[in-house]
Design an enzyme around this catalytic site. Structure first.
Site, PDB file in Angstrom:
ATOM      1  N   ARG A  13      30.196   5.624  63.210  1.00  0.00           N
ATOM      2  CA  ARG A  13      29.497   5.002  62.080  1.00  0.00           C
ATOM      3  C   ARG A  13      29.998   5.599  60.764  1.00  0.00           C
ATOM      4  NH1 ARG A  13      23.536   7.888  62.076  1.00  0.00           N
ATOM      5  NH2 ARG A  13      24.222   9.532  60.674  1.00  0.00           N
TER       6      ARG A  13
ATOM      7  N   ILE B 111      31.691   6.649  57.347  1.00  0.00           N
ATOM      8  CA  ILE B 111      33.077   6.737  56.885  1.00  0.00           C
ATOM      9  C   ILE B 111      34.038   6.647  58.074  1.00  0.00           C
ATOM     10  CG2 ILE B 111      34.754   8.339  55.858  1.00  0.00           C
ATOM     11  CD1 ILE B 111      32.428   9.351  54.045  1.00  0.00           C
TER      12      ILE B 111
ATOM     13  N   TYR C 181      26.471  23.671  53.880  1.00  0.00           N
ATOM     14  CA  TYR C 181      27.402  22.533  53.930  1.00  0.00           C
ATOM     15  C   TYR C 181      28.618  22.787  53.032  1.00  0.00           C
ATOM     16  CZ  TYR C 181      28.845  17.598  53.372  1.00  0.00           C
ATOM     17  OH  TYR C 181      29.544  16.414  53.325  1.00  0.00           O
TER      18      TYR C 181
END
Ligand code: NDP
Length: 240
Positions: free
Chosen positions: A18, A20, A147
């Site tokens: 799903r 990108i 992240y």
């Protein structure tokens, strides 16, 4: 007629079910590549695409997937290390669990996605690796220390790998997308999305296809044969 030279090239995309990743898979198919994707979620692949369920955090699982891909499609030319997750929180409140999970998928997962294929690429002296970093790794983002650390690391991996692999004619590059319309950002509150949009000179989020075309360029042995160790920022001028 010009071509990107990706016809019949075998390319593996992680996190291709799903967002990108799915857009990258679709474009590569249209450009004539033989595409396999690896994801943890169940999905129906587009026609002609090999979909495998495996977890990028587990090297053994990636090696088994790699073996199956090469048996079914042939030697792998390209790897797009795209699978990634967020577990956002302010640093003072960040749990060890959320730190470790993001490091496992976004950092170790990138290593595990490339390692099963690298020796083969060296032997054939042919290959292109693309790691998906992020604007957050480039300029930081409040609430994303975990992240951002992994996304900055993706740039470090690709720049170092580019230096190691150059003698074997294998290239490694990173793409740092800005904010892109996928499930990952759809969950942001509207107020936050409006604030971010106002900061982007293009005044809109990017689309997954914007990243897919950048990936196709960096994979292409025709368009980017001398481009390696580079970071391609695709962000509507949302620079530091
Ligand atoms: P999505 O969450 O839409 O898609 C990522 C896919 O990767 C999902 O199917 C996800 O499954 C899968 N995945 C997660 N963990 C693993 C794992 N351990 N092994 C295999 N597959 C896994 O993300 P996007 O398409 O938005 O993002 C793709 C990449 O682009 C990520 O690396 C992201 O960090 C990066 N990026 C995205 C931006 C954006 O604005 N969207 C901006 C900058 C960078 P599941 O649903 O179970 O998590």
């Amino acid at each position: 007629m010009v071509s990107l030279g990706l016809e019949d090239k075998v390319v593996v995309v992680t996190g291709g079910a799903r967002g990108i990743g799915a857009s990258i898979v679709q474009l590569l198919v249209e450009l004539g590549a033989k595409v396999a994707y690896i994801d943890v979620i169940d999905s129906e692949p587009p026609e002609g695409v090999l979909a495998l369920k495996a977890d990028v955090t587990k090297l053994e699982s990636m090696e088994a997937a790699g073996k199956e891909i090469e048996e079914k499609l042939g030697p792998v030319y390209g790897v797009v290390a795209n699978a990634g997750i967020t577990r956002d929180n302010f640093f003072a409140k960040l749990t060890d669990e959320d730190w470790d999970k993001v490091i496992a998928v976004n950092l170790k997962g990138v290593k595990n996605s490339i390692q099963p294929f690298i020796e083969g690429m060296y032997e054939r002296e042919s290959g292109s690796i693309v790691g998906i970093s992020s604007i957050s790794g480039d300029r930081g983002n409040a609430g994303q220390t975990n992240y951002a650390a992994t996304k900055a690391a993706v740039i470090g991996i690709m720049k170092s790998l580019a230096r190691e692999a150059a003698r074997k004619k294998v290239r490694a590059n990173a793409i740092a997308p800005g904010f892109i319309n996928t499930e990952m950002v759809k969950s942001l509150p509207d107020k936050v999305k409006d604030k971010i949009t106002a900061e982007i000179p293009f005044r809109r989020f990017g689309e997954p296809e914007d990243i897919a075309w950048a990936v196709a360029f960096l994979l292409s042995p025709v368009a980017s044969s001398y481009v390696t160790g580079e970071v391609l920022r695709v962000n509507g001028a949302h620079h530091t």
